[in-house]
Write a protein that holds these residues in place. Sequence first.
Motif, mmCIF file in Angstrom:
data_model
loop_
_atom_site.group_PDB
_atom_site.id
_atom_site.type_symbol
_atom_site.label_atom_id
_atom_site.label_comp_id
_atom_site.label_asym_id
_atom_site.label_seq_id
_atom_site.Cartn_x
_atom_site.Cartn_y
_atom_site.Cartn_z
ATOM 1 N N THR A 132 0.840 -1.217 0.000
ATOM 2 C CA THR A 132 0.000 0.000 0.000
ATOM 3 C C THR A 132 0.869 1.259 0.000
ATOM 4 O O THR A 132 2.073 1.187 0.243
ATOM 5 C CB THR A 132 -0.876 0.020 1.275
ATOM 6 N N VAL A 133 0.235 2.400 -0.254
ATOM 7 C CA VAL A 133 0.947 3.688 -0.197
ATOM 8 C C VAL A 133 1.122 4.049 1.280
ATOM 9 O O VAL A 133 0.290 4.724 1.883
ATOM 10 C CB VAL A 133 0.168 4.801 -0.928
ATOM 11 N N GLY A 134 2.189 3.541 1.856
ATOM 12 C CA GLY A 134 2.430 3.742 3.277
ATOM 13 C C GLY A 134 1.403 2.985 4.115
ATOM 14 O O GLY A 134 0.434 2.397 3.591
ATOM 15 N N ALA A 135 1.627 3.022 5.423
ATOM 16 C CA ALA A 135 0.659 2.387 6.321
ATOM 17 C C ALA A 135 -0.679 3.136 6.277
ATOM 18 O O ALA A 135 -1.735 2.555 6.524
ATOM 19 C CB ALA A 135 1.212 2.383 7.739
ATOM 20 N N TYR A 136 -0.632 4.410 5.948
ATOM 21 C CA TYR A 136 -1.865 5.204 5.837
ATOM 22 C C TYR A 136 -2.880 4.521 4.920
ATOM 23 O O TYR A 136 -4.055 4.394 5.247
ATOM 24 C CB TYR A 136 -1.544 6.581 5.239
ATOM 25 N N GLU A 137 -2.411 4.123 3.732
ATOM 26 C CA GLU A 137 -3.372 3.536 2.799
ATOM 27 C C GLU A 137 -3.879 2.187 3.305
ATOM 28 O O GLU A 137 -5.055 1.833 3.106
ATOM 29 C CB GLU A 137 -2.771 3.378 1.392
ATOM 30 N N ALA A 138 -2.991 1.447 3.972
ATOM 31 C CA ALA A 138 -3.426 0.154 4.519
ATOM 32 C C ALA A 138 -4.563 0.385 5.525
ATOM 33 O O ALA A 138 -5.572 -0.329 5.526
ATOM 34 C CB ALA A 138 -2.249 -0.557 5.176
ATOM 35 N N LEU A 139 -4.403 1.410 6.369
ATOM 36 C CA LEU A 139 -5.445 1.728 7.349
ATOM 37 C C LEU A 139 -6.738 2.129 6.642
ATOM 38 O O LEU A 139 -7.833 1.661 6.970
ATOM 39 C CB LEU A 139 -4.985 2.882 8.255
ATOM 40 N N PHE A 140 -6.583 2.992 5.651
ATOM 41 C CA PHE A 140 -7.762 3.466 4.902
ATOM 42 C C PHE A 140 -8.509 2.277 4.284
ATOM 43 O O PHE A 140 -9.741 2.194 4.354
ATOM 44 C CB PHE A 140 -7.309 4.452 3.819
ATOM 45 N N CYS A 141 -7.748 1.350 3.690
ATOM 46 C CA CYS A 141 -8.378 0.164 3.070
ATOM 47 C C CYS A 141 -9.134 -0.642 4.129
ATOM 48 O O CYS A 141 -10.233 -1.145 3.864
ATOM 49 C CB CYS A 141 -7.322 -0.733 2.419
ATOM 50 N N CYS A 142 -8.546 -0.775 5.330
ATOM 51 C CA CYS A 142 -9.214 -1.547 6.391
ATOM 52 C C CYS A 142 -10.585 -0.953 6.697
ATOM 53 O O CYS A 142 -11.602 -1.656 6.726
ATOM 54 C CB CYS A 142 -8.384 -1.526 7.672
ATOM 55 N N PHE A 143 -10.614 0.359 6.949
ATOM 56 C CA PHE A 143 -11.879 0.980 7.361
ATOM 57 C C PHE A 143 -12.895 0.969 6.223
ATOM 58 O O PHE A 143 -14.075 0.691 6.430
ATOM 59 C CB PHE A 143 -11.637 2.406 7.883
ATOM 60 N N GLN A 144 -12.420 1.258 5.003
ATOM 61 C CA GLN A 144 -13.347 1.264 3.873
ATOM 62 C C GLN A 144 -13.881 -0.141 3.609
ATOM 63 O O GLN A 144 -15.021 -0.319 3.203
ATOM 64 C CB GLN A 144 -12.652 1.794 2.608
ATOM 65 N N ALA A 145 -13.036 -1.139 3.844
ATOM 66 C CA ALA A 145 -13.430 -2.512 3.513
ATOM 67 C C ALA A 145 -14.421 -3.084 4.524
ATOM 68 O O ALA A 145 -15.273 -3.893 4.161
ATOM 69 C CB ALA A 145 -12.191 -3.402 3.439
ATOM 70 N N PHE A 146 -14.322 -2.680 5.787
ATOM 71 C CA PHE A 146 -15.109 -3.392 6.800
ATOM 72 C C PHE A 146 -16.146 -2.559 7.539
ATOM 73 O O PHE A 146 -17.004 -3.113 8.223
ATOM 74 C CB PHE A 146 -14.170 -4.054 7.827
ATOM 75 N N TYR A 313 -4.900 1.571 -6.998
ATOM 76 C CA TYR A 313 -4.617 0.505 -7.955
ATOM 77 C C TYR A 313 -3.236 -0.114 -7.768
ATOM 78 O O TYR A 313 -3.113 -1.276 -7.487
ATOM 79 C CB TYR A 313 -4.813 0.916 -9.416
ATOM 80 N N HIS A 314 -2.150 0.650 -7.948
ATOM 81 C CA HIS A 314 -0.883 0.041 -7.527
ATOM 82 C C HIS A 314 0.104 1.112 -7.121
ATOM 83 O O HIS A 314 -0.034 2.275 -7.469
ATOM 84 C CB HIS A 314 -0.318 -0.916 -8.582
ATOM 85 N N CYS A 315 1.123 0.713 -6.356
ATOM 86 C CA CYS A 315 2.062 1.687 -5.796
ATOM 87 C C CYS A 315 3.298 1.765 -6.700
ATOM 88 O O CYS A 315 3.548 0.881 -7.510
ATOM 89 C CB CYS A 315 2.475 1.269 -4.391
ATOM 90 N N GLY A 316 4.079 2.835 -6.486
ATOM 91 C CA GLY A 316 5.266 3.079 -7.302
ATOM 92 C C GLY A 316 6.172 1.851 -7.365
ATOM 93 O O GLY A 316 6.446 1.221 -6.344
ATOM 94 N N THR A 317 6.640 1.518 -8.570
ATOM 95 C CA THR A 317 7.410 0.284 -8.756
ATOM 96 C C THR A 317 8.818 0.399 -8.155
ATOM 97 O O THR A 317 9.272 -0.514 -7.444
ATOM 98 C CB THR A 317 7.509 -0.042 -10.264
ATOM 99 N N ALA A 318 9.532 1.488 -8.451
ATOM 100 C CA ALA A 318 10.937 1.568 -8.040
ATOM 101 C C ALA A 318 11.114 1.491 -6.514
ATOM 102 O O ALA A 318 11.934 0.696 -6.039
ATOM 103 C CB ALA A 318 11.573 2.838 -8.608
ATOM 104 N N PRO A 319 10.365 2.277 -5.725
ATOM 105 C CA PRO A 319 10.548 2.127 -4.271
ATOM 106 C C PRO A 319 10.194 0.720 -3.785
ATOM 107 O O PRO A 319 10.803 0.222 -2.839
ATOM 108 C CB PRO A 319 9.598 3.157 -3.664
#
Length: 459
Positions: A132-146, A313-319
């Motif tokens: 995810t885009v940082g832990a922020y996006e992971a958190l956002f996905c959790c709340f939006q998903a559930f 959709y997807h995060c930056g490839t190089a990092p």
Amino acid sequence: MPLRLQTTSGLCLVRDLLRRNSPFGFSLYPSKAKMSKAVPARRLEGLDKNIWVEFASLAATYKAVNLGQGFPNFPPPDFVREALVEVVGGNDTSIHQYTQAFGHPRLVAILARFFGKLFGRDLNPRTNVLVTVGAYEALFCCFQAFVDEGDEVIIIEPFFDCYELMVKMAGGIPVFIPLRVNADKSGKLSSSRDWQLDLAELEAKFTQRTKAIVLNSPNNPLGKVFSKVEMEAIAAVCVKHDVVCFSDEVYEWLVYDGNEHVRIGSLPGMWDRTVTIGSAGKSFSATGWKVGWALGPDHLLKHLRTVHQNSVYHCGTAPQEAVARVLEKEFERFGTPQSYFFQLPQQLQRKRDFLIQSLEAVGMKPIVPEGSYFLTADLSTFKVELPGLPDSEEPYDSRFAKWMIKNKGLAAIPVSAFYSPPQKKNFDHFIRFCFAKEDSTLKAAGDILQQWSQKEPSQ
Ligand code: PMP
Ligand code: GLN
């Protein structure tokens, strides 16, 4: 003129109907603004203020010594920087293009291997890992998903501010439980361990509508590291009430004084109901890379994937490729003194102790964190008369922190920002310092504090 109704919400409803559904093809509502359709979605109501935006801007404006926002101002270690340089400068030009939506193949592979070892179970890189885009996006996905309209989510206070805002944005109801403060006999609060969860109180917060609990250990802002006993008790309530746990573990490597980080997802009965969230930014002192992840069972992660594929959709490839290479190295030397996960907490513990001394010398009482890179200082014996009305709605610590930036050139974050509205007034005399800073920055902060106490010895 729009129809007049008795209630504000009634008025809003009529206004919205007239704006959006005018039978004449144009708005019946006379708007001063040119864009009458630019009415924000209701889910944004009350979420426009952000403590990080406000304090980052204040610190920059006043060129303050910045121990506010949590990021290291020392560079990431050489092997981390070199990894990104090699990735970007190498011959594989595909690195500049899109990669797999749910995580770059090399990164999800090593995340599955690394955390598979830590959790003691086989992880499938495609189904048990989401980048995810940082832990922020992971958190956002959790709340939006559930979280649905009206679902309750339990949040332990003080908490990283975005939990409350993200729950609300999903239509949910945050239910807060404050850590209770257990001062010693002399009333001294000396360690983040003095903030404890009352387990009976926690259990009482669970209702039919409780969907999830958010856990953050090591905790931001206090640096509390929840003990195994506390974790087991939280796990038992989650299992009993069939609740999902979002476990934010971005500071997992930053534990001090021999404390142990416990992954709640590794406790009996918890893997199947836990999403574990991590951050390469925090792990490798490269917060600007914004690479984070969510780990968990497929039946939970598949819903996070739905949010992710329909937003980022997807995060930056190089990092991602660079983080993969760095994690592969860490995997080889894990548990040895060569590991960055071994070296970083040692380096930070020294910095923490330096800041503790500086604060103690001027009479701000540090609450020694067991983990994270934050230190909370108690201002109760360091009161400064601040301009502003005594009955100001703004909590004292917030006014103090702003005043300190402007008048002393030192930035910290008011801890009331990590509390729910009803509790802000009860916790309005603490400020949070980030000690993941160059020694020279910490020394500059120490000098400001010294000069301050010499000029105003009465404090
Ligand atoms: N969780 C906590 C507790 C944090 O302090 C932060 C701050 N960075 C985040 C999540 C977000 O992490 P990231 O920078 O990886 O998005
Ligand atoms: N997590 C960091 C902090 O607590 C940064 C916050 C942010 O960037 N929004 O200071």
